[in-house]
Scaffold this active site. Structure first.
Site, PDB file in Angstrom:
ATOM      1  N   ASP A 206       0.831  -1.193   0.000  1.00 23.85           N
ATOM      2  CA  ASP A 206       0.000   0.000   0.000  1.00 23.85           C
ATOM      3  C   ASP A 206       0.868   1.246   0.000  1.00 23.85           C
ATOM      4  O   ASP A 206       2.013   1.217   0.442  1.00 23.85           O
ATOM      5  CB  ASP A 206      -0.843   0.038   1.285  1.00 23.85           C
ATOM      6  CG  ASP A 206      -2.031  -0.899   1.199  1.00 23.85           C
ATOM      7  OD1 ASP A 206      -2.360  -1.348   0.093  1.00 23.85           O
ATOM      8  OD2 ASP A 206      -2.617  -1.176   2.267  1.00 23.85           O
TER       9      ASP A 206
ATOM     10  N   LYS B  42      -3.822   3.376  -3.381  1.00 25.61           N
ATOM     11  CA  LYS B  42      -4.313   4.574  -4.068  1.00 25.61           C
ATOM     12  C   LYS B  42      -3.229   5.635  -3.969  1.00 25.61           C
ATOM     13  O   LYS B  42      -2.662   5.842  -2.904  1.00 25.61           O
ATOM     14  CB  LYS B  42      -5.596   5.055  -3.401  1.00 25.61           C
ATOM     15  CG  LYS B  42      -6.716   4.057  -3.538  1.00 25.61           C
ATOM     16  CD  LYS B  42      -7.957   4.498  -2.794  1.00 25.61           C
ATOM     17  CE  LYS B  42      -9.047   3.442  -2.932  1.00 25.61           C
ATOM     18  NZ  LYS B  42      -8.651   2.163  -2.284  1.00 25.61           N
TER      19      LYS B  42
ATOM     20  N   MET C 211      -9.130   7.135   9.114  1.00 25.20           N
ATOM     21  CA  MET C 211      -9.517   7.758   7.840  1.00 25.20           C
ATOM     22  C   MET C 211     -10.533   8.875   8.066  1.00 25.20           C
ATOM     23  O   MET C 211     -11.375   9.129   7.204  1.00 25.20           O
ATOM     24  CB  MET C 211     -10.120   6.710   6.879  1.00 25.20           C
ATOM     25  CG  MET C 211      -9.175   5.579   6.558  1.00 25.20           C
ATOM     26  SD  MET C 211      -9.947   4.333   5.509  1.00 25.20           S
ATOM     27  CE  MET C 211     -11.014   3.516   6.684  1.00 25.20           C
TER      28      MET C 211
HETATM   29  N1  SAH Z   1      -5.056  -1.436   8.364  1.00 21.92           N
HETATM   30  C1  SAH Z   1      -4.600  -0.162   8.893  1.00 21.92           C
HETATM   31  C2  SAH Z   1      -5.612   0.931   8.689  1.00 21.92           C
HETATM   32  C3  SAH Z   1      -5.929   1.219   7.224  1.00 21.92           C
HETATM   33  S1  SAH Z   1      -6.981   2.591   7.010  1.00 21.92           S
HETATM   34  C4  SAH Z   1      -4.232  -0.341  10.373  1.00 21.92           C
HETATM   35  O1  SAH Z   1      -4.548  -1.371  10.966  1.00 21.92           O
HETATM   36  O2  SAH Z   1      -3.594   0.550  10.917  1.00 21.92           O
HETATM   37  C5  SAH Z   1      -5.800   3.897   6.884  1.00 21.92           C
HETATM   38  C6  SAH Z   1      -5.932   4.798   8.077  1.00 21.92           C
HETATM   39  O3  SAH Z   1      -5.185   4.297   9.172  1.00 21.92           O
HETATM   40  C7  SAH Z   1      -5.396   6.189   7.881  1.00 21.92           C
HETATM   41  O4  SAH Z   1      -6.290   7.019   7.190  1.00 21.92           O
HETATM   42  C8  SAH Z   1      -5.230   6.631   9.317  1.00 21.92           C
HETATM   43  O5  SAH Z   1      -6.481   6.956   9.896  1.00 21.92           O
HETATM   44  C9  SAH Z   1      -4.741   5.356   9.961  1.00 21.92           C
HETATM   45  N2  SAH Z   1      -3.274   5.301  10.048  1.00 21.92           N
HETATM   46  C10 SAH Z   1      -2.458   4.474   9.382  1.00 21.92           C
HETATM   47  N3  SAH Z   1      -1.169   4.660   9.764  1.00 21.92           N
HETATM   48  C11 SAH Z   1      -1.203   5.637  10.713  1.00 21.92           C
HETATM   49  C12 SAH Z   1      -0.212   6.269  11.504  1.00 21.92           C
HETATM   50  N4  SAH Z   1       1.088   5.938  11.408  1.00 21.92           N
HETATM   51  N5  SAH Z   1      -0.606   7.229  12.380  1.00 21.92           N
HETATM   52  C13 SAH Z   1      -1.897   7.564  12.496  1.00 21.92           C
HETATM   53  N6  SAH Z   1      -2.876   6.997  11.778  1.00 21.92           N
HETATM   54  C14 SAH Z   1      -2.541   6.050  10.892  1.00 21.92           C
END
Ligand code: SAH
Length: 267
Positions: free
Chosen positions: A46, A68, A184
């Site tokens: 991703d 994306k 998100m």
């Molecule tokens: N599968 C991922 C989430 C995917 S959706 C997980 O378990 O973390 C993507 C969202 O995850 C982003 O829009 C944000 O809200 C969050 N996210 C991912 N990495 C992040 C980070 N390092 N710090 C804060 N939010 C994060």
């Protein structure tokens, strides 16, 4: 990564390994993820998977960015990603599908696993450290805390704007007896805060936004539900960020050792 002892079997040919990359800090990869990354033929990752993790890949590993490209622009369609995984595994390659955080937390990992199984391809699922827990933690915020929150809800803040009605039960979320963690959601912070307050959540409830949690780029915003929208706008804090709403935000300073222990901790 080549210096790591092999603590588990290498990536297998003809198999899709659906792997969580953790929240960003390479130190939060699981040992299983590290082994698979070092032994894959192809890593399909991703956009959110940071360069610091991709830098660990041996130069012989092919990599494809399938996420994306940017919010609002077109990237790979979900079925094209699933088709790529199947085609590469069928061609006899050891495929790692690397997803940010945990593959099954708002990651569409379930859909990819089902697609592979339906095509007769074996799938190994490797859970990851989800940003839903790790980003708050990296900012000193526990998602549960005795006396403050004994439950936590992970909620998508990203709803298809074309949907006629919200799929979220806002009155249920407003009344939820614990911490709310929105992923998100930073683009929709105003709508999220409005809906929660409209449905009865107290506007003085503490709120935090953590961007790029666990990485060197981490940013934090501490506010209240009532001020969330305006503070997000003012600070310019943007995606990828996690929004935490609940009394647990109050213990942040104490957990970091910056302040006296708050009342709730004394019970
Ligand atoms: N599968 C991922 C989430 C995917 S959706 C997980 O378990 O973390 C993507 C969202 O995850 C982003 O829009 C944000 O809200 C969050 N996210 C991912 N990495 C992040 C980070 N390092 N710090 C804060 N939010 C994060």
């Amino acid at each position: 990564m080549t210096g790591l002892p092999w603590l588990s079997p290498p990536a297998r040919r003809g198999v899709v390994h659906l792997v969580g990359a953790g929240p960003g800090d390479p130190g939060l990869l699981t040992l299983r993820a590290a082994t698979l990354l070092a032994t894959a033929d192809l890593v399909a990752h991703d956009r959110l998977v940071p360069g610091a993790i991709l830098d660990l890949l041996p130069p012989t590993v092919d990599r494809v960015a399938v996420g994306k490209p940017a919010p609002g622009t077109c990237g790979w369609r979900q079925d094209a990603i699933s088709d790529l995984l199947v085609a590469e595994a069928r061609a006899g390659r050891a495929v790692v599908r690397l997803k940010g955080g945990d593959p099954f937390v708002f990651g569409r990992g379930g859909e990819e696993a089902i697609h592979c199984h339906q095509a007769g391809i074996e799938v190994e699922v490797v859970p990851g450290v989800t940003s839903a827990v790790a980003a708050p933690a990296a900012a000193g915020i526990p998602v549960t805390h005795r006396g403050l929150a004994s439950a936590v809800a992970f909620v998508t803040g990203h709803e298809d704007p074309d949907k006629p009605a919200s799929q979220l039960d806002w009155s249920g979320l407003a009344a939820f007896p614990g911490t709310l963690v929105f992923l998100m959601g930073v683009h929709h912070a105003a709508r999220i805060a409005d809906q929660l307050v409209l449905h009865g959540r107290d506007a003085t409830t503490p709120a935090a936004v953590v961007r790029w949690g666990t990485t060197a780029r981490q940013q934090e915003l501490i506010t209240t539900l009532g001020d969330l929208a305006v503070d997000v706008l003012r600070s310019g804090i943007a995606s990828p960020a996690t929004i935490v709403i609940g009394d647990v935000v109050r213990v942040r300073d104490a957990i970091r050792g910056h302040a006296p222990v708050v009342d709730a901790l004394a019970h």
